[in-house]
Design a protein around this motif. Sequence first.
Motif, mmCIF file in Angstrom:
data_model
loop_
_atom_site.group_PDB
_atom_site.id
_atom_site.type_symbol
_atom_site.label_atom_id
_atom_site.label_comp_id
_atom_site.label_asym_id
_atom_site.label_seq_id
_atom_site.Cartn_x
_atom_site.Cartn_y
_atom_site.Cartn_z
ATOM 1 N N ALA A 14 0.857 -1.183 0.000
ATOM 2 C CA ALA A 14 0.000 0.000 0.000
ATOM 3 C C ALA A 14 0.890 1.229 0.000
ATOM 4 C CB ALA A 14 -0.922 0.015 1.213
ATOM 5 N N CYS A 15 0.528 2.200 -0.788
ATOM 6 C CA CYS A 15 1.302 3.445 -0.872
ATOM 7 C C CYS A 15 2.770 3.153 -1.192
ATOM 8 C CB CYS A 15 1.171 4.243 0.414
ATOM 9 S SG CYS A 15 -0.543 4.583 0.886
ATOM 10 N N ASP A 16 2.969 2.155 -2.047
ATOM 11 C CA ASP A 16 4.293 1.794 -2.588
ATOM 12 C C ASP A 16 5.226 1.144 -1.580
ATOM 13 O OD1 ASP A 16 3.642 2.813 -5.152
ATOM 14 O OD2 ASP A 16 4.130 4.842 -4.469
ATOM 15 N N VAL A 17 4.687 0.673 -0.435
ATOM 16 C CA VAL A 17 5.547 -0.034 0.516
ATOM 17 C C VAL A 17 4.891 -1.352 0.893
ATOM 18 C CG1 VAL A 17 6.531 2.096 1.443
ATOM 19 C CG2 VAL A 17 4.526 1.081 2.536
ATOM 20 N N PRO A 18 5.681 -2.403 1.127
ATOM 21 C CA PRO A 18 5.112 -3.687 1.557
ATOM 22 C C PRO A 18 4.585 -3.585 2.983
ATOM 23 C CG PRO A 18 7.503 -3.787 1.583
ATOM 24 C CD PRO A 18 7.140 -2.466 0.961
ATOM 25 N N ILE A 19 3.525 -4.337 3.256
ATOM 26 C CA ILE A 19 2.884 -4.296 4.570
ATOM 27 C C ILE A 19 3.386 -5.454 5.423
ATOM 28 C CG2 ILE A 19 0.689 -4.524 5.796
ATOM 29 C CD1 ILE A 19 -0.633 -3.142 3.430
ATOM 30 N N ASP A 20 3.910 -5.120 6.581
ATOM 31 C CA ASP A 20 4.352 -6.114 7.557
ATOM 32 C C ASP A 20 3.844 -5.678 8.919
ATOM 33 O OD1 ASP A 20 5.555 -7.923 9.212
ATOM 34 O OD2 ASP A 20 7.621 -7.479 8.603
ATOM 35 N N LEU A 21 2.802 -6.332 9.403
ATOM 36 C CA LEU A 21 2.176 -5.934 10.666
ATOM 37 C C LEU A 21 3.126 -6.056 11.847
ATOM 38 C CD1 LEU A 21 -1.373 -7.562 10.306
ATOM 39 C CD2 LEU A 21 -0.640 -5.265 9.647
ATOM 40 N N LYS A 22 4.111 -6.916 11.736
ATOM 41 C CA LYS A 22 5.023 -7.128 12.863
ATOM 42 C C LYS A 22 5.984 -5.954 13.052
ATOM 43 C CE LYS A 22 4.776 -12.167 12.868
ATOM 44 N NZ LYS A 22 3.988 -12.190 14.107
ATOM 45 N N ARG A 23 5.911 -4.966 12.192
ATOM 46 C CA ARG A 23 6.708 -3.751 12.377
ATOM 47 C C ARG A 23 5.956 -2.711 13.206
ATOM 48 N NH1 ARG A 23 9.970 -1.991 7.036
ATOM 49 N NH2 ARG A 23 10.932 -0.724 8.678
ATOM 50 N N ILE A 24 4.719 -3.000 13.556
ATOM 51 C CA ILE A 24 3.911 -2.031 14.307
ATOM 52 C C ILE A 24 4.326 -2.042 15.775
ATOM 53 C CG2 ILE A 24 1.584 -1.419 15.061
ATOM 54 C CD1 ILE A 24 0.526 -2.735 12.503
ATOM 55 N N THR A 25 4.829 -0.908 16.254
ATOM 56 C CA THR A 25 5.234 -0.773 17.656
ATOM 57 C C THR A 25 4.304 0.168 18.420
ATOM 58 O OG1 THR A 25 6.761 1.004 17.055
ATOM 59 C CG2 THR A 25 7.651 -1.249 17.126
ATOM 60 N N THR A 26 3.319 0.723 17.762
ATOM 61 C CA THR A 26 2.358 1.642 18.376
ATOM 62 C C THR A 26 1.571 0.927 19.476
ATOM 63 O OG1 THR A 26 2.095 2.743 16.244
ATOM 64 C CG2 THR A 26 0.401 3.163 17.902
ATOM 65 N N PRO A 27 1.417 1.537 20.663
ATOM 66 C CA PRO A 27 0.571 0.918 21.695
ATOM 67 C C PRO A 27 -0.856 0.731 21.175
ATOM 68 C CG PRO A 27 1.868 2.710 22.624
ATOM 69 C CD PRO A 27 2.053 2.780 21.138
ATOM 70 N N CYS A 28 -1.403 -0.470 21.397
ATOM 71 C CA CYS A 28 -2.712 -0.811 20.845
ATOM 72 C C CYS A 28 -3.675 -1.278 21.935
ATOM 73 C CB CYS A 28 -2.583 -1.909 19.791
ATOM 74 S SG CYS A 28 -1.700 -1.388 18.295
ATOM 75 N N TYR A 29 -4.917 -0.853 21.807
ATOM 76 C CA TYR A 29 -6.019 -1.299 22.655
ATOM 77 C C TYR A 29 -6.978 -2.059 21.748
ATOM 78 C CZ TYR A 29 -9.702 -0.906 26.284
ATOM 79 O OH TYR A 29 -10.659 -1.148 27.251
ATOM 80 N N ILE A 30 -7.201 -3.322 22.067
ATOM 81 C CA ILE A 30 -7.966 -4.198 21.176
ATOM 82 C C ILE A 30 -9.217 -4.662 21.902
ATOM 83 C CG2 ILE A 30 -7.913 -6.324 19.818
ATOM 84 C CD1 ILE A 30 -4.764 -5.996 19.934
ATOM 85 N N GLN A 31 -10.379 -4.306 21.354
ATOM 86 C CA GLN A 31 -11.656 -4.688 21.955
ATOM 87 C C GLN A 31 -12.355 -5.706 21.065
ATOM 88 O OE1 GLN A 31 -14.774 -3.542 20.443
ATOM 89 N NE2 GLN A 31 -16.064 -4.618 21.930
ATOM 90 N N ALA A 32 -12.879 -6.753 21.679
ATOM 91 C CA ALA A 32 -13.646 -7.774 20.965
ATOM 92 C C ALA A 32 -14.968 -7.995 21.680
ATOM 93 C CB ALA A 32 -12.860 -9.085 20.891
ATOM 94 N N GLY A 33 -15.964 -8.443 20.929
ATOM 95 C CA GLY A 33 -17.271 -8.752 21.504
ATOM 96 C C GLY A 33 -17.426 -10.247 21.721
ATOM 97 N N ARG A 34 -17.802 -10.629 22.914
ATOM 98 C CA ARG A 34 -17.882 -12.055 23.250
ATOM 99 C C ARG A 34 -18.837 -12.799 22.327
ATOM 100 N NH1 ARG A 34 -20.235 -14.004 29.028
ATOM 101 N NH2 ARG A 34 -21.994 -12.860 28.153
ATOM 102 N N GLU A 35 -19.930 -12.146 21.902
ATOM 103 C CA GLU A 35 -20.940 -12.804 21.072
ATOM 104 C C GLU A 35 -20.959 -12.249 19.649
ATOM 105 O OE1 GLU A 35 -24.312 -11.959 23.521
ATOM 106 O OE2 GLU A 35 -23.241 -12.801 25.243
ATOM 107 N N ASP A 36 -19.841 -11.711 19.221
ATOM 108 C CA ASP A 36 -19.753 -11.084 17.905
ATOM 109 C C ASP A 36 -19.779 -12.154 16.815
ATOM 110 O OD1 ASP A 36 -19.133 -9.582 15.640
ATOM 111 O OD2 ASP A 36 -17.687 -8.327 16.706
ATOM 112 N N HIS A 37 -20.746 -12.079 15.891
ATOM 113 C CA HIS A 37 -20.838 -13.043 14.800
ATOM 114 C C HIS A 37 -20.242 -12.498 13.509
ATOM 115 C CE1 HIS A 37 -24.394 -10.473 14.490
ATOM 116 N NE2 HIS A 37 -24.429 -10.768 13.211
ATOM 117 N N ILE A 38 -19.864 -11.222 13.481
ATOM 118 C CA ILE A 38 -19.245 -10.624 12.296
ATOM 119 C C ILE A 38 -17.728 -10.654 12.415
ATOM 120 C CG2 ILE A 38 -18.986 -8.462 11.004
ATOM 121 C CD1 ILE A 38 -21.909 -7.864 11.685
#
Length: 633
Positions: free
Chosen positions: A501-525
Amino acid sequence: MSSEVGSKDKGADLFAEMMMAQAQGAMALFGQFLPHAESSGASGAEEAAHWASLAVRLQTMWAEFQMEQLAKAAATPPRFMDPHQWIASSESVLRQLPLASPEVQHRLWSEGLALTNAVLAQFGIGSAATSEAAPATAPEPILPRQDRRFEDAAWREQPYFALIHQMYLLISEQMLAMAESAEGLDPPKKRQLVFATKALIDAMSPANFPLTNPVALEKARETRGESLVKGMENLLADLRRGQLTHSSPSAFTLGENIAATPGKVVYETPLFQLIQYTPTTEKVLAVPLLIFPPWINRFYILDLAPKKSFVRWAVEQGLTVFMVSWKSADATMAELVWDDYIQAQLDAIEHVRARLKVPAVHTVGYCVAGTTLAATLAVLAAKGESDKVKSATFFTAQVDFEEAGELKNFIDDRQIEAIGQLAADGVVDGRYLAAAFNALRGNDLIWSYVERNYLKGEDHPSFDLLHWNGDVTNLPARWHCDYLRDLYRDNRLVTAGSLKACDVPIDLKRITTPCYIQAGREDHIAPPESVWKLTRHLAGPWTFVLAGSGHIAGVVNPPAAGKYQFWTNSGEPDSLAEFIVGAQEHAGSWWPHWRKWLETVDPVLVPARGKRRPGGRGDTVIEDAPGRYVATR
């Protein structure tokens, strides 16, 4: 009806014709039997004439609708309406089930006969009623308590409806068992068959048709048939708009009682508008918050009625809140692709930084926008610009689609190709997407409304969430198909360098940004097992929170409501299962927990003045929130 109209909306026509025939049958039934009832206050002839006149009204409404459709057939784009989809798909589903097998037919006949005798015996009907060998109660094979449409006592207390109900359950059980035991199919095809069979079972329900629904018949009796007439009006209105109506269309007005948090549109491109909300506190966190909502929905899922608005709450918590409002796609956007949406997120980040003269922003990505936010962070990391984002919050977002849930039943080569064929001017009509999501919970989002709106003729409720759910957006067909193919089908985002994307390869393992990840226990999507996998592809610190409820209510859960709960785990679990085993449960909303987490990233406060207050002296803005793009259809 002309062949052209029929080819475009054959399922809708057939569904409407079936409803028409059933409604007229109900009219004839009442016209024949009610005049003889002791409770009838009018003469038999007058009562029969009344029901005959209602049947004529139904026929006239249907004839006028057909003529109307014929008149505009050439100019009408393909339409989609979720209640009838089973009609078009049922033949292909049934072909995969061994219903024609003599052995299967013999078993169904034998079990059906035994069930009939058992049900009738409960009411003292038939030879089984006097047999000592007869069971005391009828078998309950499957589903009786999982479908709220069968809660009425008439389904159990009246012989005709009790028998219909139990026969439906028996056949449903047999069909589902055949689908689950089908051999010679690879796992994805097997899951598709089971899903389609369940959808067909839901659609076959006797609760979906007037003559086999005691609640609908009783309503017709009480209203002297007006409920069936009103139901037909509701059905024809939905056919005209090409979409099932869940909420009263006139109950909500953008900017007044929904999407009403005060603010200004401060920036726009052909793809999005950027809204900045007016602060309500004297001081705010120095790092502003930039929210990316899903581009497949309107942004105001996070700005519903004031008591439910995440945006309003966040502003009250001392945050400078910006919101992206995506434009519903038109022909000018047909060539947009993955890069364009990621670049849009980069542009929004740059604009907020420049506007407030801050080095970094907090970001939120909801659902699919969270997926692209992860890619955006990877692009920034590849360019050495990670410091432009202070933190990233993911609402029910996936990057690894191996366990992406029931939506994968809509993702294969044939279905992706069909989406391209359905596109007009390179744009996918948002009603197709809405119908796909509705189909995931067919009884809740389709068939219960068929009963309520069409069979019982009830008025539509005033419900902000349902209003939002029906406010669909169009998508660029090319981008949508690429997204389904590259992410859902091929799961390329988690393979380093597989996507660019935007002329660079994507590698998620380069992400060092602090992340807050929310999931729904009954999420079907976005199932929690799938959302959890984001934690396996990050190089920086992360916090995972499991919220009660699903994809929407698990996110939109204001603290004042006192609903649901959430779980945290301060350890270092390697899997969702480990997270759950060691989790601590907290009552209520997770929003305050997230707000405190933001302060752990950067607690600095600044006065809410200058361009922190959009539209103030010397600040040029475009228009008041919610802006034009959210109103574009």
